[in-house]
Design an enzyme around this catalytic site. Structure first.
Site, PDB file in Angstrom:
ATOM      1  N   ASP A 479      -5.190   1.228   3.297  1.00  0.00           N
ATOM      2  CA  ASP A 479      -5.384   2.445   2.508  1.00  0.00           C
ATOM      3  C   ASP A 479      -4.390   2.501   1.352  1.00  0.00           C
ATOM      4  O   ASP A 479      -3.365   1.792   1.354  1.00  0.00           O
ATOM      5  CB  ASP A 479      -5.207   3.670   3.422  1.00  0.00           C
ATOM      6  CG  ASP A 479      -6.072   4.842   2.995  1.00  0.00           C
ATOM      7  OD1 ASP A 479      -6.498   4.880   1.830  1.00  0.00           O
ATOM      8  OD2 ASP A 479      -6.315   5.736   3.845  1.00  0.00           O
ATOM      9  N   ASP A 547     -14.295   9.471   1.148  1.00  0.00           N
ATOM     10  CA  ASP A 547     -14.037  10.263   2.354  1.00  0.00           C
ATOM     11  C   ASP A 547     -15.165  11.257   2.585  1.00  0.00           C
ATOM     12  O   ASP A 547     -15.272  11.848   3.654  1.00  0.00           O
ATOM     13  CB  ASP A 547     -12.712  11.026   2.222  1.00  0.00           C
ATOM     14  CG  ASP A 547     -11.511  10.152   2.569  1.00  0.00           C
ATOM     15  OD1 ASP A 547     -11.714   8.980   2.938  1.00  0.00           O
ATOM     16  OD2 ASP A 547     -10.368  10.639   2.473  1.00  0.00           O
TER      17      ASP A 547
HETATM   18  C1  GLA Z   1      -7.371   8.516   3.634  1.00  0.00           C
HETATM   19  C2  GLA Z   1      -8.601   7.734   4.033  1.00  0.00           C
HETATM   20  C3  GLA Z   1      -9.208   8.316   5.288  1.00  0.00           C
HETATM   21  C4  GLA Z   1      -8.165   8.305   6.391  1.00  0.00           C
HETATM   22  C5  GLA Z   1      -6.929   9.031   5.942  1.00  0.00           C
HETATM   23  C6  GLA Z   1      -5.800   8.887   6.941  1.00  0.00           C
HETATM   24  O1  GLA Z   1      -7.717   9.802   3.228  1.00  0.00           O
HETATM   25  O2  GLA Z   1      -9.533   7.726   2.992  1.00  0.00           O
HETATM   26  O3  GLA Z   1     -10.326   7.577   5.688  1.00  0.00           O
HETATM   27  O4  GLA Z   1      -7.864   6.989   6.751  1.00  0.00           O
HETATM   28  O5  GLA Z   1      -6.444   8.549   4.700  1.00  0.00           O
HETATM   29  O6  GLA Z   1      -4.676   9.574   6.559  1.00  0.00           O
END
Ligand code: GLA
Length: 735
Positions: A479, A547
């Site tokens: 990420d 997301d």
């Molecule tokens: C980001 C990612 C999510 C998740 C969160 C965890 O927002 O896009 O899918 O993994 O971090 O903190």
């Protein structure tokens, strides 16, 4: 020289070209013709040694006729003789947007690049590279212009390598990867904007005179507001199956800048590369400055063909393990957020097995001890298991996964640091920030200075240690949630090099990881789709589009991503976002690399059964989605429904996804939707799959239709309010 694949012609023929500024008649001395299956790019070396791009468009049957381009495209005096420059240098004759500008070691800012030599080589069958070297006559600076063509896929990558032997350092104040010159009556640009949970919102506009710029200055998570991917359409807005289009983007996960300049003579110049914003790059003598690749494909048959070309190219040449397999998974992010312990995860591992997917992915929240990661305000950088939540470590989870016959993967965000972390306490000098200004946070975190080799080692070691300590670790979600504020490297002497050297540092780390772990699947995530580009995807097997997993939103987003990226790379998870029934959510997730992020144990029995059956269906048909051809049949932005078809290369198996996207009274598919990509001479059956519970399909699975009929008349999936998503398996008779 193989004529059928790509040929490079050097035609020494002295054709007169008339358009000159200073009254002198220049002559074309040489043409360099690059051909793909359907397209051609022609460079022209003028008698004064200027290198121009004379043509980019459909290839001609008769190669000799490229000689006539100059007379065909004859235009009035352009004052400079270099509107069409293959790499526009600034500070001498140029009057338009440059591809390159420099401040020489002596402070002078002029540059005029002239042809020196060229070289062509076959990298492998289907892939040919042309290098054209241009040089300044006054200063010891030269540029190698690279054109790499993939004949069958009609894809071209362009980049530049800049170097000098001046006495002292020079500053590169602009350093494009590519400089294209295109002729058409008008140009239409489809580009994208967005934000968190709103990725890939398209806008299409006719280009007017002046410059339209698509750029990012965010440093990391660079695509948050807009990606570099675009669709350029000639003479009219883009269409799926007709018209000439160019689909492109920069292979770079950092700041980019794409200028579309409609020049005074109505031709389009595209200047594409890293963003020079706050980045006058200081270059030492003999050091090579290699730009990222600018990638594009051209099609004379609309965006559908162009996308399929890009998908084929990407799976074969760019996306990591593009022709391989992928793992279906259950993720715990939305099921638990930060609230879990070993027992809870053990039961999720059982649920993973129960669901029938391949892998359990443990998301954020598993690390940090002095500062446990129980929210998003601490602990990034402290990559040890939290002893309270996971007293027996990750290894215990991996063992438990294995005894449940599933694999185990993990979330990391290794480029980042929380101000509240042991890493920050130990290494404040590793953090991107301005010493004399207050810190400013994005998601309560800061970015590590990846231009620093020690930080690169740390990030590599973070991953390496995880793999070493946890044999069996089978998947990584990488990420990157923050943008860069207060861009300043405590390490670099030349601050202006920071934005560029950050991404180069990141790529060095990813190179090392891939050197040691070539095929471990890794998901490219950046708070959603904040870093989806082909520079990054060469290290990743898949990306997280957004997301936002509301399936209705995802239909629109996945549709737009599909112009550029193949379905095998799109991680689509079934979650609780949106109000749609489980069938709708699963059907949408199936259109790429399917996963789940739901509380399996709380699923009503029938929903669970449906999911289990859908996973089985997916396992039978995933090869068609991952490796087949994709045909966009109905655009949800133009119709009340979306329809997307995947067909395998033999044209004997397909999967047709249909969704109602407008829920107003009496909407649905009133008539048939025309299929594409089938064999007109084959007979096909269409069988509805992913039926919920005992529901009976109105579609007769025994009826045979010829490919000809399905492509000319079409098929009505009978979408309506009570049938909002319909998935059909298309099978040739006898298969
Ligand atoms: C980001 C990612 C999510 C998740 C969160 C965890 O927002 O896009 O899918 O993994 O971090 O903190």
């Amino acid at each position: 020289m193989k004529r059928s694949i790509l040929s490079l012609l050097a035609i020494c023929c002295y054709i007169f070209v008339s358009a000159q500024s200073n009254g002198l008649q220049l002559k074309t001395t040489e043409q360099l013709v690059l051909e793909t299956k359907n397209q051609a790019l022609v460079l022209q070396i003028e008698e004064n040694k200027d290198v121009n791009m004379a043509y980019l468009g459909p290839k001609l049957h008769n190669k000799q006729e490229y000689n006539m381009l100059a007379s065909a495209y004859k235009q009035a005096d352009d004052y400079t003789g270099m509107y069409k420059a293959a790499y526009t240098a600034s500070g001498s004759r140029n009057l338009l947007e440059p591809a390159i500008s420099v401040i020489h070691a002596d402070g002078n800012q002029s540059l005029d690049l002239k042809y020196v030599k060229h070289q062509q080589r076959e990298i492998e069958p289907n892939v040919t590279q042309l290098k054209v070297t241009v040089k300044d006559a006054v200063y010891a600076l030269e540029v190698d212009l690279y054109y790499q063509v993939y004949a069958a896929e009609n894809v071209i990558e362009q980049w530049a390598v800049i170097k000098h032997q001046e006495k002292g350092t020079i500053e590169l104040t602009k350093y494009a990867s590519a400089n294209l010159n295109i002729k058409a009556e008008s140009f239409w640009l489809k580009h994208y904007h967005g934000d968190w949970a709103m990725e890939m919102q398209p806008e299409e506009t006719k280009l007017t005179h002046g410059i339209k710029t698509i750029d990012s200055k965010l440093g990391t998570r660079a695509n948050l507001f807009q990606p570099s991917a675009f669709i350029l359409s000639f003479n009219e807005p883009s269409h799926e199956d007709v018209g000439s289009v160019l689909l492109g983007g920069l292979e770079w996960g950092g700041n980019f800048k794409l200028d579309f300049e409609l020049d005074p003579q109505d031709n389009l110049r595209i200047l594409a590369g890293m963003n020079n914003h706050a980045s006058n790059y200081v270059l030492k003598a003999n050091e090579e400055f290699i730009t990222p690749k600018f990638l594009y494909t051209l099609s004379n048959n609309g965006t559908g063909e162009a996308s399929r070309n890009l998908h084929n190219w990407s799976r074969k040449y760019k996306l990591l393990d593009g022709q391989g397999e992928r793992l279906t998974l259950l993720n715990n992010w939305e099921a638990t957020y930060f609230d879990f312990n070993e027992n809870k995860l053990f039961s999720l591992l059982k649920d993973t097995k129960k669901l029938g997917v391949d892998l359990f992915l443990l998301d954020d929240g598993w690390f940090g001890n002095k500062y446990p990661r129980n929210g998003d305000t601490s602990s990034l950088g402290d990559w040890e298991e939290n002893k309270e939540k996971l007293p027996n470590g990750l290894i215990s989870l991996i063992k438990e996964a294995s005894s449940n016959d599933v694999k185990f993967g993990i979330w990391v965000e290794p480029e980042m640091v929380s101000p509240k972390s042991e890493l920050y306490e130990r290494h404040p000098d590793w953090v991107v920030k301005q010493e004399n200004r207050p810190e400013y946070y994005f998601r309560s975190q800061l970015v590590l200075d990846l231009s620093n080799p020690k930080v690169q080692d740390f990030v590599f070691k973070t991953l390496d240690d995880l793999f070493i300590k946890n044999p069996g670790l089978a998947y990584v979600k990488w990420d990157c949630n923050a943008v860069i504020y207060n861009a300043h490297s405590p390490y670099l002497k030349e601050q202006a090099n920071f934005y560029v050297d950050y991404v180069r540092g990141l790529y060095k780390v990813l190179e090392r990881i891939r050197g040691k772990y070539p095929k471990i699947p890794m998901m490219l995530c950046s708070g959603g789709g904040g870093r989806v580009d082909y520079g990054s995807l060469q290290y990743f097997t898949e990306y997280w589009p957004s997301d936002n997993t509301d399936p209705l939103e995802r239909i629109f987003m996945q549709y737009e991503y599909s112009y550029f990226y193949p379905a095998i790379a799109s991680s689509n998870h079934v979650t609780d976002w949106g109000k749609q029934p489980i069938k709708f959510r699963v059907d949408v997730a199936m259109m790429g690399k399917m996963g789940f992020d739901i509380v399996v144990s709380e699923l009503p029995e029938k929903d669970l059964q449906f999911c289990q059956q859908a996973v089985q269906n997916y396992n039978q048909l995933k090869d068609v989605i991952w490796h087949g051809d994709q045909f966009r049949l109905a655009n949800p932005r133009e119709e009340d429904y979306a329809s997307i078809l995947y067909v395998n290369k033999n044209k004997d198996t397909g999967l047709l996804f249909n969704y109602l996207v407008n829920y107003r009274y009496n909407t649905g598919t009133a008539g048939p939707i025309k299929l594409k990509g089938l064999d007109p001479n084959k007979q096909y059956r269409l069988e509805e799959i992913n039926l919920y519970d005992q529901s009976v399909s109105p579609i007769d699975k025994n009826q045979l239709y010829s490919g000809d009929f399905l492509m000319k008349v079409g098929f009505n999936p009978q979408l309506k309010a009570s049938r909002k998503s319909v998935v059909l398996k298309v099978t040739a008779n006898g298969v």
